[in-house]
Scaffold this active site. Sequence first.
Site, mmCIF file in Angstrom:
data_model
loop_
_atom_site.group_PDB
_atom_site.id
_atom_site.type_symbol
_atom_site.label_atom_id
_atom_site.label_comp_id
_atom_site.label_asym_id
_atom_site.label_seq_id
_atom_site.Cartn_x
_atom_site.Cartn_y
_atom_site.Cartn_z
ATOM 1 C CB CYS A 188 -0.936 -0.016 1.199
ATOM 2 S SG CYS A 188 -0.097 -0.252 2.779
ATOM 3 C CG HIS A 210 -4.560 0.291 3.727
ATOM 4 N ND1 HIS A 210 -3.882 -0.512 2.838
ATOM 5 C CD2 HIS A 210 -5.504 0.948 2.987
ATOM 6 C CE1 HIS A 210 -4.368 -0.339 1.634
ATOM 7 N NE2 HIS A 210 -5.355 0.550 1.687
ATOM 8 C CG ASP A 242 -6.951 1.918 -1.143
ATOM 9 O OD1 ASP A 242 -5.751 1.900 -1.485
ATOM 10 O OD2 ASP A 242 -7.426 1.168 -0.266
#
Length: 685
Positions: free
Chosen positions: A417, A461, A477
């Site tokens: 991420c 994250h 995202d």
Amino acid sequence: MTLLARQQQIPRPALFWLLSGGALSLLPHYSHLPLIFWLMAGAAVLWRWQMHLGRLPYPGKITKLIAVVAVAGGVYAGFSGQYSLESAVAFFVATCLLKVLEMRTQRDGYIVVFLCFFLAGTGFLFEQEVLWGLYGLVVIWLLTAALVSLHLVSRETGGAWMASRYAFGLLATAIPVMLVFYLLFPRLAPLWSINLQSEQARTGLTDQMAPGDIASLSRSDELAFRATFDSEQKPARDQLYWRALVLDRYDGRTWRFSKQDREVSWFPSGETLPTATTGVLRYEIIQEATSNHWLYTLRYGMALEPGIGVTSTGVLVNRTPVYQRKRYQGLGLSRELVSHRLDFQQRQHNLDLPGRGNPRTRQWLAGLVANSDTPVDLVNKLIDYFRTQGFRYTLKPPALGNNDIDAFLFDTRLGFCAHYAGAFVYAARLAGIPARVVVGYQGGEWNDAENYLTVRQYDAHAWAEIWLDGTGWVRVDPTAVVSPERIQFGLEQALKEEGSFLENKLLSPGQIRQIPWLNRLRMELESVNYLWHRWVLSYDSKRQKSLLSNVLQRADYQQLLIWLVAAIVLVFLVIAVMISWQRPVKIASPVGLAWQRLVDVGEQLGVAFQMGESQTHYLARLGLTLGDDSDDLSALAQTMEQQLYAAGGQQAEAEKQLLKALRQSRKRLLRQVWRRRYQRPSVRT
């Protein structure tokens, strides 16, 4: 050896209880004590036991000096000379070990017992789960048994069974008093709640992010926080983006937390709480210690308690670092319920990039901008690039050198991420779209039995937020495009093919999810721990007032103290009644009881035992009074001296002979009493 000296020695049962309790009181410190401390502890306990068996002498001055230097060096070397909560506790552990080593008399035993009580208490600074709470009760029971055994000196009165029974009774009696103090004793922060700065009190999230930081967190199964929702319904996983930090400053390699143009609105801010239910999500969080100011919140949060504020970037902060577990209320609002603004200075700050670096990305973005009609069109093309160009989610990306974003976007295309969020925000800023990186947690594990969410460190994250004029800050995202499993099902499913989920933690509870019955047992234990945290560990002054207000209709501390005193008096009255109903326990030894019975008969003959008088002297006075039976009493005195100075292996037989002699002498004295009472004196003519 004198009788006094023998009484000062530590009885064998007491030594057993003491060493057992001391060793177990050390176990909760397993997570922070270096290996050298465990070696020193094992050596101290082993040496003390060998001294008890007579195989090793008591340490002399030189040996004690060497031991002091060794433990002092162990503390310094184990913590690199740094002062912290862990090193302070380690120093205390070292002093306990030294005292165990020189423990010789009953007085030393008492000191070690109380040191171990304190040592057991310090263990709760590091381990507070419910199983550790039950473990602490066992340790307290062992130490109480050691204390009882030290009082019961002789082998007859100091048996292990009797000590354990007394200790259990004392603890059972103390539980009502403990509950009264726990519920009613005023919790006056900060006196009641002391912030202890620990090296372990941190989650791993930092105010900066470079590729590799989040990967290390993803392999940890430590608890980050637990959350419950007012509706008791689990929100959709794609809505569970828990914000912790906004990283908006980039130096060409690392994204950092910046205080520039950042304002904090502390509670009460004067803002009106929304009355609508649509778009409003209310929740409660029990957060583990982080040693930092940040708290966790969903989407656009609001501060609902004193000491908590919300920044202009939309994250919650605590006025002081969170050194202890913290329980607080949260409120998440949908974007439509929040006013958005971005002044010129903030816009420039969220567009700022180094003037050089990543030339291929700059050239690529220039082409995308030229072929895009709107910012939304350009963002969609960026997302499509991640979706279609063979990117893969992995916790084992290759190392990236200079121009790392170029290498990631066009060469390796492997990352987690942090890679995707960082590269996306970099590209958006190149395109003239204000953007920033947000780090926190995504998802969590839902418990259906108690309706709460558990979020662990491997749920950490990072994602992006971009500013769209007319809309405000919008979450984007790119990881969800590359690995939808990461968002919908969690990290374990995202790494199923790679097999790197908790690969270095074979004993982690997360490894048993594939075994149904073990997983159910794990979830049951999780539920118990959650209730323990919520109702026991988080019982602060606010909850105390709420409880008293609801149950006793009282909330002020003056009335609280009155109720506390009344409750204590009531508890002691109940205990007194219980004790009065119990039959007295005979704890004297058989020899002591036989001697007391002989003295009772002697008093009937007019010879009372004097305070401070020796047994031999009393028997001599009794013999002068009796005349004919004085030889028997002299023999009894001799038997008592033989028992007193008998060797260790002959004690049992000597006590047996003394008991027999005491009983025979008492029978003769009883005959004297009978003669004096019922026989007429003879008359000689």
